[in-house]
Design an enzyme around this catalytic site. Structure first.
Site, PDB file in Angstrom:
ATOM      1  N   TYR A 154       0.841  -1.201   0.000  1.00  0.00           N
ATOM      2  CA  TYR A 154       0.000   0.000   0.000  1.00  0.00           C
ATOM      3  C   TYR A 154       0.881   1.258   0.000  1.00  0.00           C
ATOM      4  O   TYR A 154       0.656   2.191  -0.770  1.00  0.00           O
ATOM      5  CB  TYR A 154      -0.962   0.017   1.205  1.00  0.00           C
ATOM      6  N   ARG A 191      -9.962   5.181  10.423  1.00  0.00           N
ATOM      7  CA  ARG A 191      -9.045   4.756   9.356  1.00  0.00           C
ATOM      8  C   ARG A 191      -7.961   3.892   9.982  1.00  0.00           C
ATOM      9  O   ARG A 191      -7.449   4.212  11.050  1.00  0.00           O
ATOM     10  CB  ARG A 191      -8.388   5.981   8.692  1.00  0.00           C
ATOM     11  N   PHE A 239      14.942  19.732  -2.210  1.00  0.00           N
ATOM     12  CA  PHE A 239      13.555  19.299  -2.407  1.00  0.00           C
ATOM     13  C   PHE A 239      13.358  17.876  -1.852  1.00  0.00           C
ATOM     14  O   PHE A 239      12.340  17.571  -1.231  1.00  0.00           O
ATOM     15  CB  PHE A 239      13.222  19.354  -3.910  1.00  0.00           C
TER      16      PHE A 239
HETATM   17 MG    MG Z   1      -5.725   8.592  -0.060  1.00  0.00          MG
END
Ligand code: MG
Length: 384
Positions: free
Chosen positions: A174, A231, A291
């Site tokens: 994920y 979540r 960055f």
């Molecule tokens: Mg998302």
């Protein structure tokens, strides 16, 4: 499962820091202020400012040309993430949209109303035809990279729409879809720009680790916030060793099991640290370096803050503003970053609890990071 975690939502940059960074940028590149942008591109920058002021500031660290490609890359993935996060959208239409979203970037005039979990995201998708217009004017080499990453990320998000993060393998996968792919896409953009060696895009594990390190840090830190919104990103394989339900930790934050779980997750994230340093070492351009380095130093400082810290279970733990400011303003070279990593490794080491199940692993991981840093500092001639 509701999924809306994104490495594109840095929370640490306070208004003060944004101001400091902007002031510094303006000193160095006044000419950029006079640079007139194409109308659709201007819309993209204005929108970027609305959807993420922090990221908009970090993007300005990039050299001209690269900033436009990264701005579009960001907005397109931001739009994709807004589709993923919209919990009012039926799963069937969501999956369909996620899987085909990359094609919309070539469909002139396409936009969609009423999708997104926040007003600014709904606005982005409702005006998406302007993003498409700006995208069409981007160098085709960047278009191809952005489209490819968008397609892979959309497919991954679609897979996870009805799938939970159970095994550590799922967690890594994920995080790869939503963050590792961003690292890989950026490497390809840097390589295509000619500002970095073309070989940088071949180091996929390192690029992936850059994203995983940030994403996992956010997931660990946001335990309470995510729990409050139902979540779940902490992998069941890890937390189920310490509790029956994930919310049990918030009821007994000081308990050995709660802290052991937290520390095991920090260990799991620390595994990526040396890969990230290997990646940063490969960068040649100073502005590309900053960055990339700024989010990484913020991440290791956050891990040092959350390690063995019971507050993670009850509130949103943040690094001190002063420390964040110093990290952001001082991550200018690989030597700086190595020194910061070494210092943070020592901070974590001082917090290792005695006789906890994962303490030895933490100690071993910190030894690896510290030796890597010491070696790097001895090999200074190899640094640019
Ligand atoms: Mg998302």
């Amino acid at each position: 499962m509701s999924i809306r975690k994104s490495i594109f939502k840095p929370k640490e940059l306070s208004a003060l820091l944004k101001f400091k960074l902007e002031a510094r940028r303006n000193e160095g590149s006044l000419k950029q202020l006079n640079h007139t942008k194409d109308e659709s591109l201007q819309y993209c920058y204005d929108t970027l400012n609305k959807v993420s002021r922090s990221f908009a500031v970090v993007i300005r660290e990039l050299p001209q040309g690269l900033d436009d490609a990264v701005c579009l890359f960001y907005l397109i993935l931001r739009a994709l993430d807004s589709i993923e996060d919209d919990m009012d959208l039926q799963n069937d239409s969501k999956i369909e949209l996620l899987r085909h979203f990359h094609l919309k970037n070539y469909e002139h005039g396409w936009s969609i109303e009423g999708v997104g979990d926040k007003e600014e995201y709904r606005e982005l998708l409702a005006n998406y035809h302007i993003v498409i217009e700006a995208f069409s004017k981007l160098d085709t080499k960047y278009q191809g990279i952005i489209s490819d990453i968008c397609s892979k990320m959309g497919a991954g998000m679609a897979d996870f729409t009805e799938k939970k993060i159970n095994a550590i393998e799922d967690y890594d996968l994920y995080c790869h879809y939503v963050a590792g792919l961003v690292g890989m896409g950026l490497s390809e953009i840097f390589a295509a720009s000619g500002l970095e060696n073309s070989s940088i895009s071949q180091h996929e594990t390192r690029s992936n680790s850059m994203g995983l390190f940030l994403q996992k840090t956010n997931i660990i830190r946001d335990y309470k916030e995510d729990l409050d919104e139902s979540r779940i990103f902490w992998p069941r394989e890890i937390w189920s060793t310490y509790a029956l339900r994930l919310e049990d930790f918030s009821l007994e934050p000081e308990k050995k099991e709660s802290l052991s779980c937290l520390n095991e997750l920090v260990n799991n994230a620390l595994v990526h640290a040396t890969d990230c340093l290997d990646y940063l070492k490969m960068l040649k351009n100073d502005r590309v370096f900053r960055f990339c380095a700024i989010p990484q130093v913020m991440a290791i400082a956050t891990l040092a803050e959350v390690y063995n810290n019971p507050k993670v279970f009850t509130e949103n733990v943040k690094i001190r503003k002063g420390m964040a400011a110093s990290l952001i303003l001082n991550a200018n070279s690989i030597e700086d970053v190595v020194v910061i990593y070494k210092k943070m490794a020592e901070t974590i080491r001082r917090k290792i609890p005695h006789n906890f199940p994962n303490s030895e692993t933490t100690n071993n991981l910190l030894n690896q990071i510290s030796s890597y840093c010491s070696l790097s500092l001895q090999e200074t001639p190899e640094f640019k």
